[in-house]
Design a protein around this motif. Structure first.
Motif, PDB file in Angstrom:
ATOM      1  N   SER A 196       0.821  -1.215   0.000  1.00  0.00           N
ATOM      2  CA  SER A 196       0.000   0.000   0.000  1.00  0.00           C
ATOM      3  C   SER A 196       0.850   1.257   0.000  1.00  0.00           C
ATOM      4  N   GLU A 197       1.966   1.246   0.750  1.00  0.00           N
ATOM      5  CA  GLU A 197       2.831   2.431   0.795  1.00  0.00           C
ATOM      6  C   GLU A 197       3.539   2.649  -0.542  1.00  0.00           C
ATOM      7  N   LEU A 198       3.982   1.566  -1.153  1.00  0.00           N
ATOM      8  CA  LEU A 198       4.650   1.689  -2.450  1.00  0.00           C
ATOM      9  C   LEU A 198       3.668   2.176  -3.517  1.00  0.00           C
ATOM     10  N   CYS A 199       2.447   1.676  -3.458  1.00  0.00           N
ATOM     11  CA  CYS A 199       1.425   2.140  -4.409  1.00  0.00           C
ATOM     12  C   CYS A 199       1.096   3.611  -4.179  1.00  0.00           C
ATOM     13  N   ALA A 200       1.045   4.018  -2.911  1.00  0.00           N
ATOM     14  CA  ALA A 200       0.774   5.427  -2.598  1.00  0.00           C
ATOM     15  C   ALA A 200       1.885   6.316  -3.134  1.00  0.00           C
ATOM     16  N   ALA A 201       3.135   5.884  -2.956  1.00  0.00           N
ATOM     17  CA  ALA A 201       4.269   6.650  -3.475  1.00  0.00           C
ATOM     18  C   ALA A 201       4.234   6.706  -4.998  1.00  0.00           C
TER      19      ALA A 201
END
Length: 860
Positions: free
Chosen positions: A469-474
């Protein structure tokens, strides 16, 4: 009649069937390669190692003028002396010259106080000389005099100071008084500071030895009294004193305990003197090690030490020494002293500079320098110190190129720490002033995670810490930053090799939208495109829901078609160039070109998508998709790029399974058959098998059966039965099965010894492969529909076939109970449901048409 009904049912069945979705067992691995609808595997895109260690690689999209430098000069002057002193309510303005004060405290870095002129000029000269011997040099010189001597040994020198010292002292005191009046809120009655000094020879000796030296001050009108510990009670007592802070708290000893004073003079000061005097690099490194150990043992790292600024000044000056081992020691201590501002930036740059040299990895590992850098990431403010964190993270990224240090990062919890930092960065919105600069930091962070993703423990931590989720948000926030996108996609590329991560990524529904957006935005950026396509291939290979979700995203198929056309044209241009240069000795490289590699992985996505029934049917009707696949077979030789041609053939095979209206495969089936003939006649066995698979599906059409007879392809299929390879025999037998559906073509099996070869295959592979055994029996069943005599139908192979079928139908003989339970159950299931019904009917037919001769017994 029943037999005829069963026979008709059998011959109406297509050669390949859709597999029933169910949980896989270990034995089904054998069956996977056999399915008519097959997924494709491919190699992960290759990422070359950078020649040099730097912040941004050679492929960076950032222009040199728009990114922080990897090369810079760093000197002692890069550090800020004033920054190491905490800010208080009052700060002195800089003086034009260095003041020489008569007021002393417990160390050489005392606070500025305003003394009363002493009664004796000789006393002034003695004390001033002591001060000068300790601090006669500025920052550019030495802070700690190496020539300090006891007064007994140098009494004459103290008494013979130049008279000019008195004048300097008075000027200095006057200047200090003016500064104090300007910045200190004294009332009119108490503005004048008076120094009551009663310094005996023994006290002066104590001062120079660094163990005592008590200088007390009093404000007029105050009557507090204090007896200093350690001073003999017979000595004059000084009353009414109070210390004032004027903004240089790190250079004072306010509330300094006797223990800290003793620690400073006994443990730290000698080491600092050694650092001032020593010229040998090795000895300097040893001294730094002793200094760190001493500070650590007394819990004096950080900002606790009152005389911290003196220590830091000494270390800053040594930065000018051109030695990475020494600078590493210095950086470790400076970071441990919790510097901030300009000094934190400078020491992080120093760390980065050290890590740039791969030869320093060993000393970095031995000195546990990683701990210091991770502490910076954990504790420092992201927005206030973003540039310092950039170089700190850059240094960690360079360390991650070393396998030992990479494992150390995992063990020290770097994965969770980096994800926390990424979360903070993701919380900074695009309109924030720090957004752009934090992009540089994010490049270093994601590049480090990319390296960490190679390690199983790190992969587990990434999965458990919600990295997806964090990588997708970035990725969503930084879609315009190609460098960040490339590194995040590289992380996904590595992790999508694993089922658990693929499942987590597939559950992140917005990932498909992000991938499509990137593919459309960076269509000609091969390094980014190929990895996204590779990820999509992994997702669609392992998850039926992912196939459906991706297909349903708006414009998904059109994006794939657009990419196919773009890289097909690039490949044509490359191939044309090689043909033109053949006379100059230029030959097509063995490895796929960049364009070929994209096409390989893109076609793999199409093949994997086609496994889903509704998606596969839609793709089979997509004329542009089929046209592009056929085009690959037209212009590309298997010798030029084996994987590309085989992938195209496999995808056509998958699509040819679907019998849908307006099927593009059905419309082009004869042209496809002609292209496959070229592949069938190649010397590449993988290509041959793939071509046979496609003929297996297409041979359900009468036109293709006629084409097979016309081109004598059936003879090739019969010959393949001798390949002694289960998959090859299975595919060839499938084509022969479909041919025997037509009564007029059954006699062809007798040519080239077809019946005997089918029986041999049943004997060789039957007990180990019930799917193949079933297929052979179906073929023989179709062939023998109009049987009149077993001998005339099966010839000399009749008896062998009878014995073989009898033994294969005996469960005790046929099934191997030495196999593991899963495989044994799987084999039994196929034996009972697939092979046994067909084999029993075939055996019964042969036996019922076998006329045994009458035997006459003659008595003796």
């Amino acid at each position: 009649m029943q037999a005829s009904k069963n026979k008709n049912t059998e011959k109406a069945e297509p050669f390949y069937r859709l597999s029933v979705p169910k949980q896989k067992t270990s034995s089904e691995i054998i069956n996977e390669a056999r399915n008519s609808l097959r997924t494709l595997r491919t190699r992960r895109p290759f990422t070359p190692t950078e020649d040099q260690r730097k912040l941004f690689g050679s492929g960076s999209s950032r222009a040199p003028q728009n990114r922080p430098p990897s090369v810079f000069s760093l000197h002692a002057s890069s550090f800020d002396l004033s920054e190491s002193r905490p800010v208080s309510g009052v700060r002195l303005s800089p003086l034009d010259h260095k003041p020489v004060l008569v007021t002393f405290a417990k160390d050489e870095n005392s606070s500025i106080s305003l003394p009363k002129p002493p009664a004796s000029a000789a006393e002034v000269r003695k004390v001033s000389s002591a001060r000068a011997s300790l601090f006669g040099r500025t920052f550019q010189g030495s802070f700690l005099s190496a020539k300090m001597v006891l007064p007994d040994q140098n009494e004459e020198k103290l008494d013979s100071e130049e008279p000019a010292m008195m004048n300097n002292l008075r000027r200095s005191n006057n200047n200090c008084l003016e500064e104090q009046r300007s910045y200190t809120p004294f009332n009119d009655e108490s503005r004048e500071l008076i120094c009551n000094e009663c310094i005996s020879k023994s006290e002066r000796e104590d001062f120079l030895k660094g163990t005592a030296g008590k200088f007390l001050f009093q404000l007029r009108g105050e009557s507090d009294q204090m007896k200093e510990p350690g001073i003999n009670s017979s000595r004059p007592r000084i009353t009414g004193w109070k210390r004032r802070v004027t903004g240089l708290e790190d250079e004072t000893r306010i509330n300094e305990s006797e223990e800290e004073e003793s620690f400073w003079h006994i443990k730290i000061l000698p080491i600092l003197h050694e650092l001032e005097k020593e010229d040998n690099i090795e000895n300097l490194c040893l001294a730094c090690t002793k200094l760190y150990q001493a500070l650590n043992e007394e819990n004096m790292l950080g900002k606790r030490l009152k005389r911290r600024s003196v220590l830091l000044k000494t270390l800053y000056k040594l930065v000018d020494v051109d030695s990475d081992p020494l600078c590493l020691k210095l950086a470790k201590i400076i970071l441990a002293m919790k510097v901030d501002g300009k000094n934190l930036l400078s020491v992080c740059k120093l760390a980065f500079k050290i890590c740039k040299n791969e030869k320093n990895d060993y000393i970095i590992q031995n000195d546990r320098f990683l701990d210091c850098l991770l502490e910076v990431l954990r504790t420092e403010d992201l927005q206030k110190n973003n540039e310092a964190l950039l170089y700190c993270m850059g240094a960690i990224k360079l360390m991650s190129g070393n396998a030992v240090l990479l494992n150390e990062m995992v063990n020290k919890g770097a994965v969770e720490m980096l994800l926390q930092l990424m979360k903070q960065i993701n919380n900074i919105k695009e309109n924030d002033t720090y957004f752009s600069n934090l992009g540089h930091l994010l490049v270093q962070l994601t590049a480090t995670l990319r390296n960490l993703a190679d390690l199983p423990p790190a992969r587990h931590q990434l999965l458990c810490s919600g990295a997806v989720s964090e990588l997708c948000a970035a990725l969503e926030q930084r879609v315009d930053d190609k460098d960040v996108c490339v590194y995040i996609v590289r992380i996904f590329s590595k992790l999508s090799f694993y089922n658990d991560f693929c499942a987590a990524l597939a559950d992140c529904s917005r990932c498909y939208i992000l991938f499509l957006a990137l593919l459309n935005k960076y269509q000609k950026k091969q390094d980014l495109v190929i990895r996204i396509i590779f990820i999509l291939g992994n997702l669609t290979a392992k998850n039926n829901q992912a196939r459906e979700q991706f297909f349903k995203e708006k414009g998904s198929v059109n994006t794939l078609i657009s990419l196919f056309q773009t890289y097909h044209e690039l490949d044509l241009n490359t191939q044309k160039w090689y043909h033109e240069k053949e006379g100059e000795g230029k030959t097509h490289p063995k490895d796929p070109s960049e364009a070929e590699d994209v096409l390989i992985k893109l076609i793999r996505v199409l093949a994997n998508l086609s496994i889903h029934p509704s998606v596969g049917a839609a793709l089979a009707a997509a004329h542009r998709v089929v046209e592009l696949l056929v085009t690959v077979l037209e212009y590309k030789s298997i010798d030029d790029c084996e994987e590309l041609v085989i992938n195209a053939a496999t995808t056509i095979s998958n699509l040819s399974y679907y019998k849908v209206k307006s099927s593009a495969v059905q419309d082009k089936k004869l042209h496809i058959a002609e292209m496959l003939l070229k592949l069938l006649m190649s010397n590449n066995m993988d290509g041959v098998v793939e071509a046979v698979r496609v003929f297996g599906n297409l041979s359900q059409y009468h036109e293709i059966c006629d084409f097979i007879i016309q081109k004598k392809i059936y003879k090739f299929m019969i010959a393949l039965l001798d390949a002694k390879n289960q998959d090859v025999c299975f595919s060839a037998c499938g084509v022969l099965l479909n041919l025997t559906v037509d009564k007029n073509k059954r006699a062809l099996l007798m040519e080239e010894g077809g019946i005997g070869k089918l029986v041999d295959c049943l004997q060789d592979f039957g007990p180990a492969d019930w799917q193949l055994a079933c297929l052979i029996c179906k073929t023989l069943w179709n062939y023998s529909e109009n049987i009149t005599s077993a001998a005339s139908c099966f010839g000399e192979d009749t008896d062998t076939l009878l014995v073989l079928l009898t033994s294969l139908l005996d469960e005790e003989i046929a099934l191997d109970y030495s196999l593991d339970r899963d495989l044994r159950d799987y084999q039994k299931l196929y034996w009972e449901r697939e092979f046994k019904p067909v084999a029993e009917k075939l055996l019964d037919r042969i036996q019922s048409h076998r006329f045994l001769p009458t035997v006459t017994i003659t008595p003796f």
